[in-house]
Every structure is written in structure tokens, then in C-alpha cells.
Design a protein around this motif. Structure first.
Motif, mmCIF file in Angstrom:
data_model
loop_
_atom_site.group_PDB
_atom_site.id
_atom_site.type_symbol
_atom_site.label_atom_id
_atom_site.label_comp_id
_atom_site.label_asym_id
_atom_site.label_seq_id
_atom_site.Cartn_x
_atom_site.Cartn_y
_atom_site.Cartn_z
ATOM 1 N N HIS A 53 0.927 -1.165 0.045
ATOM 2 C CA HIS A 53 0.004 -0.054 0.115
ATOM 3 C C HIS A 53 0.879 1.205 -0.104
ATOM 4 O O HIS A 53 2.012 1.259 0.217
ATOM 5 C CB HIS A 53 -0.931 0.121 1.194
ATOM 6 C CG HIS A 53 -0.183 0.034 2.370
ATOM 7 N ND1 HIS A 53 -1.008 -0.311 3.576
ATOM 8 C CD2 HIS A 53 0.863 0.260 2.971
ATOM 9 C CE1 HIS A 53 -0.173 -0.099 4.624
ATOM 10 N NE2 HIS A 53 0.946 0.050 4.456
ATOM 11 N N VAL A 54 0.368 2.442 -0.403
ATOM 12 C CA VAL A 54 1.017 3.627 -0.674
ATOM 13 C C VAL A 54 0.981 4.570 0.566
ATOM 14 O O VAL A 54 -0.115 5.219 0.738
ATOM 15 C CB VAL A 54 0.681 4.172 -1.987
ATOM 16 C CG1 VAL A 54 1.904 5.253 -2.206
ATOM 17 C CG2 VAL A 54 1.060 3.088 -2.945
ATOM 18 N N LEU A 55 2.224 4.839 1.152
ATOM 19 C CA LEU A 55 2.086 6.048 2.189
ATOM 20 C C LEU A 55 1.819 7.450 1.552
ATOM 21 O O LEU A 55 2.560 7.638 0.518
ATOM 22 C CB LEU A 55 3.410 5.945 2.918
ATOM 23 C CG LEU A 55 3.588 6.813 4.274
ATOM 24 C CD1 LEU A 55 2.691 6.389 5.200
ATOM 25 C CD2 LEU A 55 4.845 7.048 4.932
ATOM 26 N N PRO A 97 -7.040 7.645 -1.958
ATOM 27 C CA PRO A 97 -5.921 6.959 -1.840
ATOM 28 C C PRO A 97 -5.291 6.940 -3.137
ATOM 29 O O PRO A 97 -5.511 6.829 -4.344
ATOM 30 C CB PRO A 97 -6.479 5.446 -1.618
ATOM 31 C CG PRO A 97 -7.797 5.939 -0.690
ATOM 32 C CD PRO A 97 -8.330 6.915 -1.595
ATOM 33 N N ILE A 98 -3.653 6.946 -2.797
ATOM 34 C CA ILE A 98 -2.963 6.719 -4.153
ATOM 35 C C ILE A 98 -2.556 5.314 -4.399
ATOM 36 O O ILE A 98 -2.341 4.348 -3.787
ATOM 37 C CB ILE A 98 -1.593 7.465 -3.792
ATOM 38 C CG1 ILE A 98 -1.564 8.813 -3.333
ATOM 39 C CG2 ILE A 98 -0.516 7.287 -4.777
ATOM 40 C CD1 ILE A 98 -0.504 9.547 -2.667
ATOM 41 N N GLY A 131 -7.388 10.082 -14.731
ATOM 42 C CA GLY A 131 -8.537 9.947 -15.290
ATOM 43 C C GLY A 131 -9.951 9.994 -14.601
ATOM 44 O O GLY A 131 -10.849 10.190 -15.045
ATOM 45 N N ASP A 132 -9.619 9.541 -13.258
ATOM 46 C CA ASP A 132 -10.710 9.618 -12.040
ATOM 47 C C ASP A 132 -11.127 10.726 -11.555
ATOM 48 O O ASP A 132 -11.885 10.660 -10.581
ATOM 49 C CB ASP A 132 -10.527 8.280 -11.331
ATOM 50 C CG ASP A 132 -10.889 6.968 -12.168
ATOM 51 O OD1 ASP A 132 -11.573 6.870 -12.973
ATOM 52 O OD2 ASP A 132 -9.955 6.140 -11.734
ATOM 53 N N GLY A 133 -9.975 11.804 -11.786
ATOM 54 C CA GLY A 133 -10.137 13.203 -10.911
ATOM 55 C C GLY A 133 -8.846 13.298 -10.168
ATOM 56 O O GLY A 133 -7.985 12.760 -10.118
ATOM 57 N N PRO A 134 -9.115 14.354 -9.262
ATOM 58 C CA PRO A 134 -7.852 14.692 -8.527
ATOM 59 C C PRO A 134 -7.429 13.600 -7.551
ATOM 60 O O PRO A 134 -8.339 12.874 -6.928
ATOM 61 C CB PRO A 134 -8.520 16.019 -7.711
ATOM 62 C CG PRO A 134 -9.576 16.467 -8.431
ATOM 63 C CD PRO A 134 -10.269 15.385 -8.885
ATOM 64 N N LEU A 135 -6.316 13.609 -7.571
ATOM 65 C CA LEU A 135 -5.598 12.530 -6.583
ATOM 66 C C LEU A 135 -4.912 13.376 -5.425
ATOM 67 O O LEU A 135 -4.956 12.867 -4.234
ATOM 68 C CB LEU A 135 -4.243 11.822 -7.257
ATOM 69 C CG LEU A 135 -4.664 10.518 -8.030
ATOM 70 C CD1 LEU A 135 -3.765 10.148 -8.967
ATOM 71 C CD2 LEU A 135 -5.097 9.495 -7.207
ATOM 72 N N TRP A 136 -4.071 14.432 -5.680
ATOM 73 C CA TRP A 136 -3.378 15.042 -4.518
ATOM 74 C C TRP A 136 -2.992 16.284 -4.896
ATOM 75 O O TRP A 136 -2.814 16.571 -5.945
ATOM 76 C CB TRP A 136 -2.312 14.423 -3.609
ATOM 77 C CG TRP A 136 -1.157 14.388 -4.647
ATOM 78 C CD1 TRP A 136 -0.227 15.155 -4.850
ATOM 79 C CD2 TRP A 136 -0.471 12.978 -5.477
ATOM 80 N NE1 TRP A 136 0.852 14.877 -5.788
ATOM 81 C CE2 TRP A 136 0.365 13.392 -5.896
ATOM 82 C CE3 TRP A 136 -1.120 11.961 -5.709
ATOM 83 C CZ2 TRP A 136 1.145 12.556 -6.834
ATOM 84 C CZ3 TRP A 136 -0.477 10.900 -6.615
ATOM 85 C CH2 TRP A 136 0.614 11.419 -7.102
ATOM 86 N N ASP A 230 -3.064 1.921 8.811
ATOM 87 C CA ASP A 230 -4.070 2.224 7.459
ATOM 88 C C ASP A 230 -3.869 3.521 6.920
ATOM 89 O O ASP A 230 -4.045 4.506 7.297
ATOM 90 C CB ASP A 230 -5.555 2.221 7.917
ATOM 91 C CG ASP A 230 -6.666 2.187 6.791
ATOM 92 O OD1 ASP A 230 -5.965 2.565 5.743
ATOM 93 O OD2 ASP A 230 -7.790 2.061 7.136
ATOM 94 N N VAL A 231 -3.223 3.272 5.636
ATOM 95 C CA VAL A 231 -2.636 4.609 5.162
ATOM 96 C C VAL A 231 -3.858 5.526 4.722
ATOM 97 O O VAL A 231 -3.792 6.799 4.243
ATOM 98 C CB VAL A 231 -1.525 4.501 4.005
ATOM 99 C CG1 VAL A 231 -0.360 3.854 4.595
ATOM 100 C CG2 VAL A 231 -2.255 3.479 2.975
ATOM 101 N N THR A 232 -4.855 4.825 4.127
ATOM 102 C CA THR A 232 -5.941 5.573 3.609
ATOM 103 C C THR A 232 -6.747 6.439 4.371
ATOM 104 O O THR A 232 -7.560 7.060 4.107
ATOM 105 C CB THR A 232 -6.999 4.573 2.917
ATOM 106 O OG1 THR A 232 -7.631 3.677 4.208
ATOM 107 C CG2 THR A 232 -6.364 3.292 2.259
ATOM 108 N N ARG A 233 -6.149 6.315 6.107
ATOM 109 C CA ARG A 233 -7.165 7.269 6.719
ATOM 110 C C ARG A 233 -6.618 8.638 6.802
ATOM 111 O O ARG A 233 -7.405 9.515 7.339
ATOM 112 C CB ARG A 233 -6.990 6.667 8.334
ATOM 113 C CG ARG A 233 -7.843 5.406 8.319
ATOM 114 C CD ARG A 233 -7.474 4.668 9.772
ATOM 115 N NE ARG A 233 -8.102 5.958 10.722
ATOM 116 C CZ ARG A 233 -8.003 5.607 12.145
ATOM 117 N NH1 ARG A 233 -7.536 4.637 12.602
ATOM 118 N NH2 ARG A 233 -8.602 6.659 12.967
#
Length: 286
Positions: A53-55, A97-98, A131-136, A230-233
Motif C-alpha cells: 500500500h502507498v504511504l 488513496p494513491i 482519469g478519475d479526478g484529483p489525486l493530491w 491504515d494509510v487510507t485514513r
């Protein structure tokens, strides 16, 4: 004056495609100290492609390594000596999440220029979307020594009141002697972090650790300690760089829980010293 604030702010944004895959993510994680112990299941989430998973702080190097900083320092109206450049602060907002691998468009621009009299601060903004929109969205605050004094806007104060009471958790993280050499392979090639002679020109006894390496090490400690790994938090992460870290030192990371956020203070243990290195640091989370 090397900085023309009006010209810099009026410059057209620069956009380009960035790509990354699991090898870039794994290299970044190793560069911020992941993988110790190597067989720890919690560490394998950062190092083994089948569990990866991606920090979120990977966003600061995704694609080409600190793209906003590199692009921003070559924007119209900006002409500076790299030896006089310091990273003053960093903020990151994660829109979702990245992914472990991706292709996206990164758009860089100068968001603000502040006159601190003896120095200038550039706020270099990088917005990334696929393509799905803003990431960061990344904002890098770049401190330019000797470039202020033109009578411009001093900018807002980012100082926070120190957290009250004893921290909820305190952890220590050792910085390897070769940490900066490993971290720079993710794309930040500033010789300040590798070349002793260049470091002396910049006023340091020896090469220093990248501020963004300390930034990543700290976020990993917060996620692992208070967010159940949990990086997604993570929703956002902001800090001010208050001092330097030398490879071989130890980071002492203090954390205070707040509703929806974690306040953090980081110092570097140097013998009997406990010198602050990250201040005004907040991780907002779900």
C-alpha cells in the motif's frame, strides 16, 4: 532582484504527465526507513509488492521527485542560487488513496511569494489528477535566503500553539548513515544531501537529510502507531521544517491525539541535545 514576484505569480502553470509503479513506491518506502525488521508483517506492507500500500507522502516524489520544487525554481521571475535554497515547509492534501501504479497529470505553479525581508518564501503548488479526478495537492514552501526586502506581502503566520500536556505516544526512529543517499534515488538530487563540499558552501558541516525524508519517516510513524497502519485514513499532512537532521541521528516523534487530527512534534537526538526539526505539524485523518 533575482525574484520578480509579479512575473512569477502571473506565469502560466506547467503541466506534464507523471507515471509510477510498485518499484518507485517500494524505493520511496525504503528511503524513509521501511523494512526494519525486514520480515515484520507490518513492514512488508511497505516493501513487498503482493501486499503493497502507498504511504501518502509518496506524493512528494511520485513521477520525478519533488516536481513542484524543481519546476518552480525555473519559473519565469525566479532566478536563485541553489546553495541559498532551503525547504521551509510542506503541506499535502490527499483527495483519494494513491494507487500502487498510475499515470497522471501534474500541474505546477507559483501560488504565492512572500517577503520576509532577509529572505523570500515561494509557495510552489503541485496539483495531480488522473482519469478519475484529483489525486493530491502538494504545497512546498521554499525559503530563499537573502532574496527578500522588496516591500512585498509578508504572508500569513503558520505558527501553532504548542500542544498541551504530555504526548499520547512517543516513538524513536533511527536514521541510517546512508539514509540520504538512499532517499535521493527517488528523485531529489540536490547535492546538499550527498556532497560534503556543497554542504559546506551552504553552511553545513556535512550533508544533511532531506526535509521530505524526515517528513515521510514521521508520517509513517504516525500511521503505524496511531492509525492502525491504515494509510487510507490520512486526509492531510502539514509541517514546518524547524531544523536539520544529519544521517546517523535518531528522530524522537511525539504525538498528541485530537478529534480528527494528530498533532506531532519531532526532534533529533544529538548526544544530550533534543533539537526540534519539525514544528506546527498536523496529520488530519478519518
Amino acid at each position: 532582484m533575482p525574484i520578480d514576484a509579479a512575473k512569477a505569480l502571473a506565469a502560466e502553470p506547467r503541466s506534464g504527465q507523471i507515471t509510477w509503479d510498485h518499484k518507485d513506491v517500494q524505493l520511496y518506502h525504503l528511503g524513509i526507513g521501511a523494512g526494519r525488521p525486514a520480515t515484520d508483517p507490518d513492514e512488508l506492507r511497505y516493501t513487498l509488492e503482493s501486499r503493497l500500500h502507498v504511504l501518502p507522502s509518496f506524493a512528494t516524489v511520485a513521477g520525478s521527485g519533488a516536481p513542484g520544487v524543481i519546476s518552480g525554481l525555473s519559473m519565469p521571475g525566479i532566478e536563485v542560487d541553489l546553495a541559498r535554497v532551503l525547504h521551509g515547509g510542506q503541506s499535502l492534501t490527499v483527495h483519494r488513496p494513491i494507487p500502487v501504479e498510475g499515470t497522471a497529470t501534474a500541474t505546477n505553479r507559483i501560488a504565492a511569494v512572500y517577503d520576509k525581508v532577509k529572505a523570500a518564501i515561494l509557495v510552489l503548488r503541485t496539483e495531480v489528477a488522473d482519469g478519475d479526478g484529483p489525486l493530491w495537492t502538494n504545497d512546498a514552501q521554499i525559503f530563499l535566503r537573502g532574496e527578500g526586502g522588496w516591500g512585498g506581502d509578508r504572508g500569513p503566520s503558520t505558527r501553532l500553539e504548542p500542544p498541551a500536556g504530555e504526548p499520547d505516544r512517543t516513538v524513536e526512529r533511527a536514521v541510517r548513515e546512508d539514509q540520504a543517499l538512499l532517499y535521493r534515488l527517488s528523485g531529489d538530487w540536490n547535492p546538499l544531501h550527498a556532497d560534503p563540499e556543497f554542504a559546506k558552501l551552504a553552511g553545513f558541516d556535512r550533508p544533511i537529510l532531506h526535509g521530505l525524508c524526515t517528513y515521510g519517516m514521521t508520517l509513517k510513524a504516525v500511521v503505524d502507531t496511531l492509525l492502525d497502519g491504515d494509510v487510507t485514513r490520512v486526509r492531510s499532512y502539514v509541517t514546518r521544517f524547524a531544523g536539520v537532521v544529519y544521517p546517523g541521528e535518531t528522530l524522537r516523534i511525539r504525538m498528541w491525539r485530537r478529534p480528527g487530527a494528530i498533532r506531532v512534534a519531532v526532534s533529533a537526538a544529538r548526544g544530550t541535545d533534543d533539537a526540534p526539526v519539525l514544528a506546527d505539524t498536523v496529520v488530519e485523518h478519518s
